[in-house]
Structures are given as C-alpha cells and as structure tokens.
Design an enzyme around this catalytic site. Structure first.
Site, PDB file in Angstrom:
ATOM      1  N   LEU A   1      -0.041  -3.438  10.874  1.00 44.71           N
ATOM      2  CA  LEU A   1      -1.167  -2.791  11.549  1.00 44.71           C
ATOM      3  C   LEU A   1      -1.789  -1.648  10.746  1.00 44.71           C
ATOM      4  CD1 LEU A   1       0.212  -2.857  15.192  1.00 44.71           C
ATOM      5  CD2 LEU A   1      -1.284  -4.508  14.041  1.00 44.71           C
ATOM      6  N   CYS A   2      -1.386  -1.501   9.489  1.00 38.63           N
ATOM      7  CA  CYS A   2      -2.006  -0.484   8.620  1.00 38.63           C
ATOM      8  C   CYS A   2      -3.348  -0.991   8.115  1.00 38.63           C
ATOM      9  CB  CYS A   2      -1.118  -0.194   7.419  1.00 38.63           C
ATOM     10  SG  CYS A   2       0.261   0.876   7.783  1.00 38.63           S
ATOM     11  N   HIS A   3      -4.288  -0.061   8.013  1.00 39.21           N
ATOM     12  CA  HIS A   3      -5.596  -0.396   7.446  1.00 39.21           C
ATOM     13  C   HIS A   3      -5.511  -0.442   5.924  1.00 39.21           C
ATOM     14  CE1 HIS A   3      -6.689   1.232  11.409  1.00 39.21           C
ATOM     15  NE2 HIS A   3      -7.770   0.481  11.308  1.00 39.21           N
TER      16      HIS A   3
ATOM     17  N   MET B   1       1.714   6.461   5.905  1.00 37.84           N
ATOM     18  CA  MET B   1       2.480   5.237   5.642  1.00 37.84           C
ATOM     19  C   MET B   1       2.447   4.884   4.164  1.00 37.84           C
ATOM     20  SD  MET B   1       3.762   4.842   8.510  1.00 37.84           S
ATOM     21  CE  MET B   1       4.768   3.483   8.001  1.00 37.84           C
ATOM     22  N   GLU B   2       1.343   5.176   3.494  1.00 40.83           N
ATOM     23  CA  GLU B   2       1.255   4.929   2.052  1.00 40.83           C
ATOM     24  C   GLU B   2       2.217   5.834   1.288  1.00 40.83           C
ATOM     25  OE1 GLU B   2      -2.010   2.950   3.960  1.00 40.83           O
ATOM     26  OE2 GLU B   2      -1.232   4.976   4.219  1.00 40.83           O
TER      27      GLU B   2
ATOM     28  N   ASP C   1      17.656  -0.925  -7.510  1.00 40.03           N
ATOM     29  CA  ASP C   1      17.609  -2.218  -8.196  1.00 40.03           C
ATOM     30  C   ASP C   1      17.970  -2.079  -9.666  1.00 40.03           C
ATOM     31  OD1 ASP C   1      16.966  -5.057  -8.508  1.00 40.03           O
ATOM     32  OD2 ASP C   1      15.238  -4.310  -9.642  1.00 40.03           O
TER      33      ASP C   1
END
Length: 164
Positions: free
Chosen positions: A74-76, A112-113, A127
C-alpha cells in the site's frame, strides 16, 4: 486515531493523497547488526570473500528505498530526491549501526523508504557475513526522525543512547 489504510468496509486500501499539499518530507531510520567480534574485524579489514560489505550494503539500502512501493503493497511509488545510508561501527559491542535518510518534495511521507533502506542494508550485511557468522542479529529497527506533512516533526533518540 483511525488507521489510514482501511476503507469504510474495513478492507485494505491505498490512501488517496491527491488533495494533500506538496511539502518537503524527510525521514531517518536506524538498525543495528550485532555480530561476533571476529566477524566485525573481518568486515573492517575487508577480508570477506564477498567483498566490501559496507559498500555493497550502502548500495542495497539505497536501491531498497527506491523499490519500497514494490515491496510494501500500500506504499505509493515516490520520486525520492535524496537517499543516503551510513554506518557507525561500535567495536566494543561488535555492532554495525545502519542509518538511512530519505527526502522528497511530495504528498506523502518517506518513513517506509527509510525503514526499507535500513532493513535491506542490514540484511545485506548478514548475507555477506553469514559464511563466517550465523549468529548475527538485527535489532533496533525504527524511524528516528520524520518531518513534513500534517503531523509535523517527530524525533526519537538512538536506541541505547541516554535520553537526558
């Protein structure tokens, strides 16, 4: 307070930001990768077979910020004007702190970014080091700063830092 990503029927929905004003929006996030002291030494001396751990993690974090809308439903999709990922090495505690920063002029925030950048940079460190250390842990993932938009500025201290 009402959740913004739920419609009137209780279904998940992307927020309509069309009527929001364009403002400069910034966000910072952090995460901490805990590892064995021997692993941190290998990272700092660039002795791991996969190469420059922090250099690769920085690029991975930047790429993650740019791809956040592909990862979180739901992120733009955003036209970021700035993304940075930096590191602070805490040799005494065998930790690498990851700090991300995202900025844009737009109608929705970039928290969120920033979180995606810090998360993926941390996962990349794991990793690249997992062949020598399977006990690594990511902790302290959070937004530490956001500004712009209707709610204004939010500031959090680094987890583990004295908040005097």
């Amino acid at each position: 307070m009402q959740l913004t990503h739920i419609d009137q029927q209780g279904h998940a929905a992307m927020v309509d930001v069309a009527d929001k004003p364009i403002t400069v929006r910034e966000a910072k996030a952090q995460a901490c990768v805990e590892m064995k002291p021997e692993t941190l030494k290998l990272v700092m001396e660039n002795q791991l077979k996969k190469g420059d751990v922090l250099g690769v993690a920085r690029i991975a974090g930047i790429q993650a910020a740019k791809k956040t809308a592909d990862l979180i439903p739901l992120c733009h999709p955003l036209a970021l004007s700035k993304v940075s990922v930096d590191f602070e090495v805490d040799q005494a505690n065998a930790q690498i702190w990851v700090f991300s920063y995202c900025k844009l002029a737009g109608q929705t925030g970039v928290e969120m970014e920033a979180l995606a950048a810090a998360s993926i940079a941390s996962l990349t460190i794991i990793d690249m080091c997992k062949a020598v250390d399977q006990d690594m842990v990511i902790t302290a993932l959070c937004v530490t700063h956001k500004s712009g938009g209707k709610r204004g500025t939010y500031q959090r201290h680094k987890i583990g830092e004295d908040n005097e």
